[in-house]
Design an enzyme around this catalytic site. Structure first.
Site, PDB file in Angstrom:
ATOM      1  N   GLU A 200       0.809  -1.216   0.000  1.00  0.00           N
ATOM      2  CA  GLU A 200       0.000   0.000   0.000  1.00  0.00           C
ATOM      3  C   GLU A 200       0.846   1.271   0.000  1.00  0.00           C
ATOM      4  OE1 GLU A 200      -2.819  -3.164   1.427  1.00  0.00           O
ATOM      5  OE2 GLU A 200      -0.702  -2.672   1.749  1.00  0.00           O
TER       6      GLU A 200
ATOM      7  N   HIS B 287     -11.882  -5.204   9.110  1.00  0.00           N
ATOM      8  CA  HIS B 287     -12.534  -4.965   7.822  1.00  0.00           C
ATOM      9  C   HIS B 287     -13.779  -4.101   7.997  1.00  0.00           C
ATOM     10  CE1 HIS B 287     -10.133  -8.591   7.084  1.00  0.00           C
ATOM     11  NE2 HIS B 287     -10.149  -8.274   5.812  1.00  0.00           N
TER      12      HIS B 287
END
Length: 664
Positions: free
Chosen positions: A404, A471
């Protein structure tokens, strides 16, 4: 610490006299500037100095080997890059004194700046992140078939950072024409190489990435130039990354205040005999390329340049803070052209609206690149980019490694070259491993030296879907405190498409939060084609008189459901944009109902509701008939089990507080 060779040996190799003399001058100029800066430092006329004395051959050799339009990403000890590309000395001196004519207008110090005209991008203090920016420029070079390379410096200490691994790994996977340069000078501040890594040569790490590498004598200007000249020519024709380890030594402290007491004297004695300038000068004298008289003349010329530059910099008045200008420069100037929606509409889901917005953006912007994990053939975990590869190709719709930080940095590198980037976080939670690139590079770079960061970061966010602590986080408040970012958070399919297209148009970094719980839950008519929803403008989605609910995202739907169930006549203001906030719309609804409830899914403590509550209390106090109420999720991580998550989320507390506020 062993040296690469027992003595400095130069191989003439048919170098032209003109090149030899230029390399000598380019070595001498930064040395003389540094010597002057050390005097000024002792006099208190500059505040800090990172010395590259003894390491000049690396910067000078590499810069001379590259074309002038090829980007170089610098570090503390790369003064030779700036001087070899002939940056005006008075501007550099003004930079180091914090003057307005410096490259950062007094906003950053040292070599933390970029010089766009000379294709130089300076560092941030975190060292490793700039490697990914160089990869981004290299990606733009490759996509544009420009036949150009980029080059980035780091130190042996910086190779311990995750950003080093991510940048090299991604550059290797994508075969990007970038040269990564390690200036191995023996110490990361006071930490010796023996405590930084266990391999014999840092260049050996390249093998694990499937990259070529080489170890060279970083003090030998001809070896440095020859190596980089050959590599650059090869990479321009056949793109690939290469790792170059330059062995050298730091003859002074990390910065002058730190000193060198931790370094054994024999190292200074040994490396002092291998000074790059002294040895090259003697070689040129021996070869009859240079004379003592010419050296004296050149020194006098450079001394005059330095004194004239300093005179201009010292004559400049200290900066006077202009608050309005400071605030204006946080963002790149951008006045969007309104693009109203057409009459033709199609009933689609929230998730399809985002997909339609991305597709329209790709059609509108030929230099827009999409990057993210599994977004290519697979179409992304939420299938938002399903079919995009067939329409736009794998060059523009790019699967990424799990890197990322590198991908965000590559997005910024693309922006430096005039491209646009959309980076998808597979889940908003995963942005934590790219946090530094967002808050310290994307957010600050325009304020620091006027570079735009034309990057949109898509953030699938939120709970209510039983996905647990990693999540489901509503993490917008992490970024709310960071000047330089824009943040949008749509609640309807129409706004999802319109805000996404506005974000893609905007040259500033935009975090686009999209609630996973809305993806397939809501359907609405969405205009066909291109249109934009203005960033920074809230929307009054429901009008009432009893109280105002100020919210965004899924909170808009919770508020409407609760108002209907309770039969309450309320204003519901959908913020849509979190940065910048629409304070006029907030004031209008509070003045109308005189009661304010701020609702968000994120946890209560330190949430965006705290800022909104403070603003209303400070600026709209006389219009309030009751205290401002905040409703949010519990101050715990997001739980997995359905009943626990239901208790965590704020819907029930919302209803309770609406009744209390109504009856206040």
């Amino acid at each position: 610490m062993a040296t690469t060779t027992p003595a400095m040996v130069f191989q003439k190799k048919g170098f032209s006299k003109k090149l030899l003399l230029k390399l000598h001058e380019d070595l001498l100029r930064p040395r003389m500037i540094e010597e002057k800066m050390l005097i000024l430092l002792r006099q208190g006329r500059i505040s800090k100095w990172f010395s590259g004395i003894g390491q000049e051959a690396i910067s000078v050799g590499a810069t001379n080997a590259l074309l002038e339009d090829e980007y170089i990403f610098t570090m503390h000890r790369n003064l030779g890059v700036f001087t070899s590309r002939r940056l005006p000395l008075e501007r550099m001196f003004a930079q180091w004194q914090g003057k307005m004519s410096g490259y950062t207008k007094g906003r950053d110090r040292s070599f933390h700046f970029g010089a766009p005209e000379q294709n130089i991008v300076g560092m941030i203090s975190h060292l490793g992140p700039q490697l990914a920016l160089a990869s981004g420029v290299a990606l733009a070079n490759k996509l544009g078939q420009e036949g150009r390379v980029s080059l980035a410096f780091t130190g042996e200490g910086g190779t311990s950072e995750g950003d080093f691994h991510e940048a090299l790994n991604t550059a290797a996977v994508w075969q990007l024409p970038v040269i990564f340069v390690i200036e191995n000078n023996g110490y990361g501040l006071s930490t010796p190489t023996s405590e930084q890594y266990r391999c014999e040569n840092l260049a050996d790490r390249a093998l694990g990435y499937g990259m070529r590498s080489v170890v060279i004598d970083g003090n030998n200007i001809l070896e440095v130039y020859d190596t980089f000249n050959k590599l650059a020519k090869e990479l321009r024709k056949n793109p690939e990354p290469v790792l170059v380890e330059c062995r050298t030594f730091r003859m002074r402290g990390h910065e002058e205040a730190s000193g060198t007491k931790y370094v054994p004297q024999e190292y200074f004695d040994e490396w002092g005999q291998r000074d790059p300038l002294d040895n090259f000068e003697q070689f040129l004298l021996d070869e009859k390329v240079l004379t003592t008289k010419k050296i004296e003349s050149l020194r006098a010329q450079i001394k005059t340049e330095i004194e004239e530059g300093l005179e201009l910099a010292f004559a400049e008045a200290p900066i006077t803070a202009d608050i309005e200008q400071e605030l204006q420069d946080v963002y790149a100037p951008w006045t969007p052209t309104p693009a109203p929606a057409g009459e033709e509409r199609r009933e689609i889901r929230f998730v399809d609206a985002i997909s339609d917005g991305l597709r329209t953006g790709m059609q509108r912007h030929d230099q827009l690149i999409l990057m993210g994990q599994d977004i290519a053939d697979y179409g992304g975990v939420f299938k938002i980019t399903d079919g995009f590869v067939a329409e736009f190709g794998k060059e523009r719709v790019r699967n990424t490694p799990l890197c990322e930080s590198a991908i965000l940095g590559i997005g910024l590198g693309l922006s430096i070259k005039g491209w646009k980037a959309m980076v998808e976080m597979q889940f908003a939670d995963f942005v934590s491993v790219g946090f530094n690139q967002i808050v310290n590079n994307l957010a600050k770079i325009h304020y620091r030296w006027g570079q735009t960061a034309d990057v949109v970061v898509r953030m699938p966010t939120g709970g209510g879907v039983g996905a647990g602590p990693f999540h489901s986080q509503a993490n917008e408040a992490w970024f709310f405190h960071v000047p330089g970012l824009k943040m949008v958070y749509p609640s309807t399919p129409e706004d999802a498409k319109g805000l996404l297209l506005a974000a893609l148009d905007d040259p500033n970094p935009v975090l686009f939060f999209e609630h996973k719980g809305l993806y397939r839950k809501i359907t609405a008519p969405v205009p066909e084609g291109y249109y934009t929803t203005e960033i920074g403008k809230a929307n009054l989605v429901q009008a009432g008189e009893t109280l105002s609910i100020i919210t965004y995202g899924l909170g808009v739907h919770w508020a409407r459901e609760a108002a209907e169930e309770l039969g309450m006549d309320v204003d519901i203001l959908d913020l849509r944009s979190l940065l910048p906030l629409d304070y006029d719309a907030i004031a209008a609804t509070v003045k109308k109902t005189n009661k304010a409830l701020v609702l968000h899914e994120a946890t209560l403590l330190g949430g965006i509701g705290a800022e909104l509550s403070a603003y209303i209390s400070q600026h709209l106090f006389e219009h309030l008939d009751a205290p401002v109420v905040r409703v949010a999720s519990l101050d715990t991580p997001v739980p997995f089990a359905a009943n626990l998550e239901k208790a965590f989320l704020p819907q029930e507390r919302l209803r309770e507080q609406m009744v209390i506020l109504r009856d206040y």
